[in-house]
Enzyme design. Sequence first.
Site, PDB file in Angstrom:
ATOM      1  N   SER A 234       0.830  -1.207   0.000  1.00 29.62           N
ATOM      2  CA  SER A 234       0.000   0.000   0.000  1.00 29.62           C
ATOM      3  C   SER A 234       0.868   1.261   0.000  1.00 29.62           C
ATOM      4  O   SER A 234       1.755   1.389  -0.841  1.00 29.62           O
ATOM      5  CB  SER A 234      -0.977  -0.058   1.182  1.00 29.62           C
ATOM      6  OG  SER A 234      -2.000   0.893   1.036  1.00 29.62           O
ATOM      7  N   ASP A 328      -8.488  -5.092  -6.575  1.00 32.18           N
ATOM      8  CA  ASP A 328      -8.130  -4.059  -5.596  1.00 32.18           C
ATOM      9  C   ASP A 328      -9.084  -2.872  -5.756  1.00 32.18           C
ATOM     10  O   ASP A 328      -9.146  -2.259  -6.818  1.00 32.18           O
ATOM     11  CB  ASP A 328      -6.680  -3.630  -5.836  1.00 32.18           C
ATOM     12  CG  ASP A 328      -6.155  -2.654  -4.788  1.00 32.18           C
ATOM     13  OD1 ASP A 328      -6.963  -2.150  -3.979  1.00 32.18           O
ATOM     14  OD2 ASP A 328      -4.941  -2.388  -4.800  1.00 32.18           O
ATOM     15  N   HIS A 362      -6.919  -5.641  -2.122  1.00 33.77           N
ATOM     16  CA  HIS A 362      -5.771  -4.811  -1.742  1.00 33.77           C
ATOM     17  C   HIS A 362      -4.881  -5.481  -0.693  1.00 33.77           C
ATOM     18  O   HIS A 362      -3.662  -5.393  -0.761  1.00 33.77           O
ATOM     19  CB  HIS A 362      -6.275  -3.470  -1.214  1.00 33.77           C
ATOM     20  CG  HIS A 362      -5.206  -2.450  -1.006  1.00 33.77           C
ATOM     21  ND1 HIS A 362      -4.494  -1.883  -2.047  1.00 33.77           N
ATOM     22  CD2 HIS A 362      -4.696  -1.894   0.141  1.00 33.77           C
ATOM     23  CE1 HIS A 362      -3.611  -1.020  -1.566  1.00 33.77           C
ATOM     24  NE2 HIS A 362      -3.711  -1.010  -0.243  1.00 33.77           N
TER      25      HIS A 362
END
Length: 419
Positions: A234, A328, A362
């Site tokens: 991330s 995602d 994600h």
Amino acid sequence: MFQLTVTPASALADEPVHIQATGLPPLQMVTLIATMKDDKGNLYRSRAFYRANEAGELDLKRDPAVGGHYMGVHPMGLLWSLKPERPFDRLIKRNVMNTPTWITLDLYDSVHIHKVGEAQPKASQVLQRWFSSPDLQRVPIREGRIRGALFLPPGEGPFPGLLDLFGGIGGLVEYRASLLAVRGFAVLALAYFAYDDLPKQLEEVDLEYFEEAANLLLAHPKVQKPGIGVISVSKGAEIGLAMACYLKQVAATVCINGANAIHEFPLRYRDLVITPIPSFPERMQVNAAGAVRIRHFKGDPRDERNQHSVLPVEKARGPILFVVGEADECFNSKEYAEQALDQLRRHGKSSGRMLSYPGAGHLIEPPYAPLCCVSWSRGLFLPMLWGGEPEGQAAAQEHSWQEILKFFRQHLVLSRSTL
């Protein structure tokens, strides 16, 4: 006589277990329920319905679940499909050294759709999932500006060194670092905001902080020279990619669902300042469950006006592995990775590689971890939609973990220690 077995009953969190039941009536429908508490006592549960074979046996490696939290043959489905009882919780193991995660498996002799406790299970087993080994060492790090925890395998080493970076969650997150250390790496889980005396909020990325951390790791007598690896996810993956571009200490980089450009906050490194690509809060969407989808929140790094913020991946000294989930809902991770790979190719480099997983969101975690497609996130008034569907996410976590281990073993010089 009903019998439920789990082999091994005590294992590392990234290792599979074999779940079987015997002594069932032939072709009997049964229910398996897994129950777990996190370090704060919050409950997680999963259930699946199975049919015993004609010999009254059930083997999760062979037999498909016909309903419940998943369907089909998924030997570890009861673990990765664990759901929080409290909506939008995300499981994060905090005490990685001293206690395992305890999971209770209960077997019922029918399709059990009632509340747990309303009927007695016919058989039960408890399994332990560990994030460390007895001889692993954890060293709190508080040197200069650097805050974190260093995990060292047993023995003299030297061991390949890794920096482990998480994203907008902030704080100090250790469970991935400790598991990697069990696999033979010296790993520094690095905090960079919202921990100890570090800034409460991230307002800029000072790359010199991460350079200090890399130097600290390399200076340790049990860490092999001359370079380290970085594993990042991330916002951490954006920083990890910047480290690969600008820091000579970085020899191999794994970026999990990150960006290829600077977003939200400026990045500073010595005399260099990279301003972020503009973001568009008005593009946030709220889904039917009340979760925020920010996939289109960030400005496009392909836009000509944003090229000043795109990271110069062609300057990276070592290989880069991009791990992306095609579902995602937080970043356009696959597009970002593709742009970075195109950039490398245009400069005549083949040092980049992408693992792209259909159905994965994600949060691609170590294998068999309970899947999280939506949870509360720092700084948001609504829960964050991470994306992913169960089977695709579980497959991505299992496959990518082995590929990440293989990548670092291949590209960080192997030491005398056995990995």
